[in-house]
Design a protein around this motif. Structure first.
Motif, PDB file in Angstrom:
ATOM      1  N   GLU A 198       0.809  -1.220   0.000  1.00  0.00           N
ATOM      2  CA  GLU A 198       0.000   0.000   0.000  1.00  0.00           C
ATOM      3  C   GLU A 198       0.839   1.266   0.000  1.00  0.00           C
ATOM      4  O   GLU A 198       0.326   2.355  -0.296  1.00  0.00           O
ATOM      5  N   VAL A 199       2.124   1.160   0.363  1.00  0.00           N
ATOM      6  CA  VAL A 199       2.956   2.375   0.439  1.00  0.00           C
ATOM      7  C   VAL A 199       4.043   2.412  -0.630  1.00  0.00           C
ATOM      8  O   VAL A 199       4.914   3.282  -0.594  1.00  0.00           O
ATOM      9  N   ARG A 200       3.993   1.481  -1.579  1.00  0.00           N
ATOM     10  CA  ARG A 200       4.971   1.544  -2.668  1.00  0.00           C
ATOM     11  C   ARG A 200       4.731   2.799  -3.495  1.00  0.00           C
ATOM     12  O   ARG A 200       3.585   3.225  -3.692  1.00  0.00           O
ATOM     13  N   ILE A 201       5.800   3.387  -3.985  1.00  0.00           N
ATOM     14  CA  ILE A 201       5.737   4.692  -4.641  1.00  0.00           C
ATOM     15  C   ILE A 201       5.602   4.508  -6.142  1.00  0.00           C
ATOM     16  O   ILE A 201       6.364   3.748  -6.756  1.00  0.00           O
ATOM     17  N   ARG A 202       4.651   5.208  -6.720  1.00  0.00           N
ATOM     18  CA  ARG A 202       4.370   5.065  -8.144  1.00  0.00           C
ATOM     19  C   ARG A 202       5.480   5.695  -8.984  1.00  0.00           C
ATOM     20  O   ARG A 202       6.210   6.579  -8.511  1.00  0.00           O
ATOM     21  N   PRO A 203       5.612   5.275 -10.251  1.00  0.00           N
ATOM     22  CA  PRO A 203       6.649   5.822 -11.134  1.00  0.00           C
ATOM     23  C   PRO A 203       6.585   7.345 -11.227  1.00  0.00           C
ATOM     24  O   PRO A 203       5.502   7.935 -11.260  1.00  0.00           O
ATOM     25  N   ALA A 204       7.762   7.962 -11.252  1.00  0.00           N
ATOM     26  CA  ALA A 204       7.945   9.412 -11.405  1.00  0.00           C
ATOM     27  C   ALA A 204       7.474  10.200 -10.190  1.00  0.00           C
ATOM     28  O   ALA A 204       7.450  11.430 -10.226  1.00  0.00           O
ATOM     29  N   ARG A 205       7.091   9.515  -9.118  1.00  0.00           N
ATOM     30  CA  ARG A 205       6.676  10.203  -7.890  1.00  0.00           C
ATOM     31  C   ARG A 205       7.746  10.045  -6.815  1.00  0.00           C
ATOM     32  O   ARG A 205       8.494   9.061  -6.807  1.00  0.00           O
ATOM     33  N   THR A 206       7.797  11.025  -5.917  1.00  0.00           N
ATOM     34  CA  THR A 206       8.832  11.058  -4.890  1.00  0.00           C
ATOM     35  C   THR A 206       8.196  11.112  -3.514  1.00  0.00           C
ATOM     36  O   THR A 206       7.248  11.869  -3.287  1.00  0.00           O
ATOM     37  N   ALA A 207       8.738  10.321  -2.593  1.00  0.00           N
ATOM     38  CA  ALA A 207       8.321  10.360  -1.191  1.00  0.00           C
ATOM     39  C   ALA A 207       9.530  10.714  -0.339  1.00  0.00           C
ATOM     40  O   ALA A 207      10.675  10.465  -0.722  1.00  0.00           O
ATOM     41  N   VAL A 208       9.272  11.315   0.824  1.00  0.00           N
ATOM     42  CA  VAL A 208      10.334  11.567   1.788  1.00  0.00           C
ATOM     43  C   VAL A 208       9.941  10.895   3.091  1.00  0.00           C
ATOM     44  O   VAL A 208       8.768  10.859   3.461  1.00  0.00           O
ATOM     45  N   LEU A 209      10.920  10.333   3.783  1.00  0.00           N
ATOM     46  CA  LEU A 209      10.698   9.657   5.061  1.00  0.00           C
ATOM     47  C   LEU A 209      11.187  10.543   6.193  1.00  0.00           C
ATOM     48  O   LEU A 209      12.358  10.932   6.223  1.00  0.00           O
ATOM     49  N   LEU A 210      10.301  10.849   7.138  1.00  0.00           N
ATOM     50  CA  LEU A 210      10.665  11.617   8.312  1.00  0.00           C
ATOM     51  C   LEU A 210      10.375  10.791   9.555  1.00  0.00           C
ATOM     52  O   LEU A 210       9.413  10.020   9.588  1.00  0.00           O
TER      53      LEU A 210
END
Length: 346
Positions: free
Chosen positions: A181-193
């Protein structure tokens, strides 16, 4: 040139960023920052780029102008960064230098902010609320991840009540719970805090399907984590998504986070709008809808106390920032007046 080439749209490049790029410059995305230099991805591969003199001058006036991980920057033919392109989103915390009321950008141009909060030794709702204020202010979508969910049961309803509008997930890097459920889609960016020991690097490795980041076990005595990640870094993941891992944050002061606070405490803001007096301080005033909700049990005392604390901090930082701006303007006028007096001398 490097033998590895990057598809810029796959890294998040689009027409809006392209419109802000000046002729003669090459676009690049920052993957890591060191003192005065950055690792960047360009269409022709990965390279090391230095800060230009113009960029250093801009940063001297405002450190927020410095490149950070996730930024799109303009590079000249000498591999020097001339400017940071306008950010679509950014995590900005209060600077950690004592006595300096300036912001520090932790990450930029992310679509999702993952707030990692460990299930053990206990979930800290106040810390989640603080991170949420920063995340909402950033312009990206916050998602609260209760990590190490395999070690104990978690009351997700309690977490959801402290995170209105945000998605809440229980995840385990060990068992794989919640990872799809938390895998990141292509061309999208996530940051972990998150704090040290929250399992951020372990989560990155699980999403990457490989040991990309070093990890350590938390201390058994008190459940506290030890710093593993020593720098912020943008990583490419299988499937085309990107994630920015960050070191554990001991200090995460609010900076210009009024809108973020309003969203993080949206139900309190709605109650505050129902108070009898528009300038109600929600302390002892008659007709206070916030106090009435607390007395009737509709609003927890813990959440009310957290709201008050973060509001006081935000107001204090705003006053410090305003004072800094006034001081800078006064200094500029003194320089101008001194220069004019020099010209007017016979």
């Amino acid at each position: 040139m490097a033998s590895v080439y990057f598809n810029l749209p796959a890294l998040g490049w689009d027409g809006d960023f392209a419109a802000s790029l000046k002729p003669g410059h090459v676009p690049a995305r920052v993957t890591r920052v060191d003192r005065g230099t950055c690792d960047v991805f360009t269409a022709d591969g990965e390279l090391r780029a230095a800060h230009s003199a113009a960029l250093k001058r801009a940063a001297a006036a405002d450190p927020v102008a410095l490149p950070c991980v996730g930024d799109w920057v303009a590079i000249d033919g000498d591999n020097q960064i001339q400017e940071v392109l306008p950010r679509r989103s950014s995590i900005v915390r209060a600077g950690v230098t004592p006595g300096v009321a300036q912001g520090q950008v932790l990450a930029a141009n992310m679509d999702v902010v993952y707030i990692a909060e460990p299930a053990v030794p206990r979930v800290d709702l106040g810390r989640i609320e603080r991170f949420l204020a920063l995340a909402w202010e950033s312009g990206a979508q916050p998602v609260v991840l209760i990590t190490k969910a395999d070690l104990t049961s978690v009351d997700l309803a309690e977490v959801e009540a402290a995170a209105p509008g945000a998605t809440v997930r229980a995840v385990s890097s060990l068992t794989g719970e919640g990872l799809e459920e938390v895998r990141i889609r292509p061309a999208r960016t996530a940051v972990l805090l998150g704090k040290s020991g929250a399992g951020k690097s372990t989560l990155v490795n699980a999403l990457a399907g490989a040991d990309r980041m070093a990890t350590q076990e938390i201390r058994a005595a008190d459940g506290r984590g030890r710093h593993t990640t020593a720098h912020r870094e943008l990583l490419l993941l299988p499937g085309g998504g990107m994630i920015i891992d960050t070191p554990g944050l001991r200090s995460i002061g609010l900076y210009d986070a009024e809108e973020g606070l309003s969203q993080a405490f949206s139900e309190l803001e709605e109650l505050a709008g129902q108070c009898r007096f528009h300038d109600c301080a929600h302390e002892a005033e008659p007709g206070c809808a916030v106090l009435a909700a607390a007395e009737e049990g509709e609003l927890s005392e813990r959440r009310l106390a957290s709201w008050r604390k973060l509001q006081r901090e935000a107001l204090w930082m705003a006053s410090r920032t305003d004072a800094r701006l006034r001081a800078e303007k006064t200094r500029e006028w003194k320089i101008i007046h001194k220069s004019m007096r020099g010209r007017n001398r016979p």
